[in-house]
Write a protein that holds these residues in place. Structure first.
Motif, short mmCIF file in Angstrom:
data_model
loop_
_atom_site.label_atom_id
_atom_site.label_comp_id
_atom_site.label_asym_id
_atom_site.label_seq_id
_atom_site.Cartn_x
_atom_site.Cartn_y
_atom_site.Cartn_z
N ARG A 37 0.83 -1.21 0.00
CA ARG A 37 0.00 0.00 0.00
C ARG A 37 0.86 1.26 0.00
NH1 ARG A 37 -3.61 0.50 5.09
NH2 ARG A 37 -1.65 1.29 5.94
N ARG A 38 1.90 1.26 0.84
CA ARG A 38 2.82 2.41 0.84
C ARG A 38 3.50 2.58 -0.51
NH1 ARG A 38 4.12 0.33 6.01
NH2 ARG A 38 5.97 -0.69 5.14
N LEU A 39 3.89 1.46 -1.09
CA LEU A 39 4.54 1.51 -2.40
C LEU A 39 3.62 2.11 -3.45
CD1 LEU A 39 6.96 0.71 -4.21
CD2 LEU A 39 5.87 -1.54 -4.51
N SER A 40 2.34 1.75 -3.42
CA SER A 40 1.40 2.26 -4.42
C SER A 40 1.25 3.77 -4.35
CB SER A 40 0.03 1.60 -4.22
OG SER A 40 -0.61 2.06 -3.05
N ARG A 41 1.43 4.34 -3.17
CA ARG A 41 1.29 5.80 -3.02
C ARG A 41 2.54 6.56 -3.40
NH1 ARG A 41 -3.03 7.59 -0.22
NH2 ARG A 41 -1.92 9.41 0.60
N LEU A 54 -3.52 -3.20 -6.29
CA LEU A 54 -4.25 -4.46 -6.43
C LEU A 54 -3.61 -5.55 -5.57
CD1 LEU A 54 -6.47 -6.13 -7.78
CD2 LEU A 54 -4.89 -6.55 -9.69
N ALA A 55 -2.29 -5.61 -5.57
CA ALA A 55 -1.59 -6.60 -4.75
C ALA A 55 -1.88 -6.38 -3.27
CB ALA A 55 -0.09 -6.53 -5.01
N SER A 56 -1.89 -5.11 -2.86
CA SER A 56 -2.18 -4.79 -1.46
C SER A 56 -3.60 -5.21 -1.09
CB SER A 56 -1.99 -3.30 -1.22
OG SER A 56 -2.34 -2.95 0.11
N GLU A 57 -4.55 -4.90 -1.96
CA GLU A 57 -5.95 -5.26 -1.69
C GLU A 57 -6.11 -6.78 -1.57
OE1 GLU A 57 -10.41 -4.85 -3.70
OE2 GLU A 57 -8.76 -3.56 -4.39
N GLN A 58 -5.50 -7.51 -2.48
CA GLN A 58 -5.61 -8.97 -2.45
C GLN A 58 -5.02 -9.54 -1.16
OE1 GLN A 58 -3.61 -9.96 -6.11
NE2 GLN A 58 -5.51 -9.93 -7.32
#
Length: 496
Positions: A37-41, A54-58
């Motif tokens: 999640r941090r990476l996505s931001r 998507l990876a974080s959500e899964q």
């Protein structure tokens, strides 16, 4: 395949085993989900950002399969959904979570309340914060969030009451942000002595005294009320608590610059940068200092470095573009302003970039483009009085007083809304019969173009009412002598 990649199969199997192994697997999965999640931001590339999200959500959802009553997974997933503006899904998730946990988890109630507050659903948020403190009266985050909600709504007395209740209910584990927010609220109410009293109480409380944020905001209050000796003392205390605090170096340096102490300010910015080499805000402030003291070449180098360190730091792009504009480098300024828009086309901060760019085009007599840029500025931040009035002045100068008066009217309306409702104002409402209506209809698509077109190059890479207290005993080891901590002392002060 590493150990963490093998977790999903193990996790499914362990879900049927009410054992310590299930807890350990959940902890590993939560760590990975938060990391993703941090990476996505932090990613600039949209495709990579979406993949990480998507990876974080899964992974969060695997945690819920593994341990359906783990509140941490619900809060983590809800935060991710809210960051993606999937507010309805996040709200439904929290609703499910409160039922699964029988309403006993204050973190879920607080996260849900924060979500509703973010959307401007004040009444709903109040009920949810109340649910959080009923679940756990010692939950500091709920008291703080509720108080902040009331403060944003203009209910300062109510906010004060909630912050005090939070402090009283968390005596065993005091929270610095409750003290800090209470003091800031009192300052907004003009009760400087009372604010100072709570700052003193906070800095004497165990744990809270270790918060550099508390010392830092106290210093900023004293800076606004003419106490230079106290200001320097408090900033020194903040650095004793956190010798690398980028906020303290930035705030202290800006204050010294405002006092005309340019050498002191430069030393603070320099040391702050050495300790926080990737901090764009300090580099930007240092660049402004260099330009204001007649050194544009040094300023340019610092602005360029700031945008390389953080391509999304819009104020650095804006400051650099304005400098090039003032130096007469109009084409260079345009290029930098465009980079600034790309840095965050949907953010409120981009309003200042649009405004500065509009002023440049007005000077170059590109009036239609200037109008478009001014309209983008007020679309990004309807409260930007400087943008409204600069636009109105341009229309007046062009002999269009009706349009200018209408712009001033919209500005008055937005300022009134800001004073009454706080930051959650919603979109600008333009009368369909307005002479400005055709212009505003096209602005959203113009901004959207920047959102969907990734830039090339740099950005993709990544006296006073508050006098000094008469009893200096309130300030232990009070020292009025200004001294910028050396690099060596910075490394040791925290342990002294």
């Amino acid at each position: 395949m590493d150990e963490m990649d093998a977790l999903p199969d193990d996790a499914v199997e362990a879900a049927t085993q009410p054992s310590q192994l299930r807890r350990i697997n959940t902890d590993f999965l939560l760590y990975r989900a938060r990391r993703e999640r941090r990476l996505s931001r932090s990613l600039a590339d949209g495709t990579q950002r979406e993949k990480a999200s998507l990876a974080s959500e899964q992974t969060f959802r695997r945690c819920l399969v593994l341990n359906p009553d783990d509140g941490r997974a619900y809060v983590g997933l809800g935060t991710l959904l809210a960051n993606q503006k999937r507010f309805t899904e996040a709200s439904e998730l929290y609703d499910e979570a409160t039922r699964v946990t029988s309403g006993t988890n204050p973190y879920i109630w607080t996260a849900w309340a924060n979500l509703e507050a973010r959307q401007g659903n004040t009444a709903r948020a109040r009920k949810l914060y109340e649910g959080a403190v009923v679940a756990d009266v010692k939950h500091a985050a709920a008291w703080h969030g509720w108080g902040a909600l009331e403060k944003r709504s203009g209910n300062l007395r109510r906010a004060q009451d909630l912050f005090i209740k939070g402090i009283k209910n968390t005596i065993g584990t005091p929270n610095p942000y409750l003290y800090q927010s209470l003091a800031l609220t009192l300052e907004d109410m003009g009760e400087i002595e009372e604010a100072r009293r709570w700052y003193i109480k906070g800095t004497k409380a165990q744990l809270v005294s270790k918060s550099d944020a508390l010392w830092h905001t106290w210093a900023k209050m004293e800076a606004s009320h003419g106490n230079p000796a106290v200001v320097r003392y408090l900033y020194q205390k903040a650095l004793q608590v956190n010798p690398k605090s980028r906020y303290t170096y930035l705030s202290w340096g800006v204050w010294e610059k405002e006092q005309g102490n340019w050498a002191n300010a430069k030393d603070l910015f320099k040391q702050g940068t050495e300790l926080n080499p990737r901090d764009a805000a300090i580099l930007q402030a240092w660049g402004l200092l260099e330009y204001e003291t007649g050194n544009p070449a040094a300023a340019r180098d610092l602005f360029q470095k700031a945008t390389k360190m953080d391509g999304r730091h819009i104020p650095a792009w804006q400051a650099w573009g304005v400098m090039e504009y003032l130096e007469g480098n109009f084409d260079k300024a345009r290029d930098i302003f465009q980079q600034g828009v790309w840095a965050g086309p949907q953010s409120q901060d981009v309003s200042k970039v649009f405004q500065a760019w509009a002023v440049l085009e007005r000077k170059e007599r590109n009036y239609n483009l200037a109008r478009t840029l001014f309209s983008c500025a007020v679309k990004a931040d309807p409260k930007s009085e400087a943008s409204w009035l600069a636009w109105a002045q341009m229309e007046d100068d062009l002999g269009l007083p009706t349009r200018a008066e209408e712009l001033r009217g919209y500005n008055d309306l937005e300022q009134e809304k800001a004073g009454e409702f706080g930051p959650n104002l919603g979109p600008i409402i333009i009368n369909p019969d307005s002479v400005l209506s055709p212009l505003f209809r096209g602005v959203q698509n113009w901004i959207k173009k920047f959102s969907e077109s990734p830039p090339r190059g740099r950005i993709a890479a990544t006296p006073s009412e508050g006098a000094v207290p008469s009893k200096l005993e309130s300030f232990s080891d009070f020292n009025t002598e200004f001294k910028i901590p050396t690099m060596a002392s910075n490394r040791t002060m925290g342990s002294s």
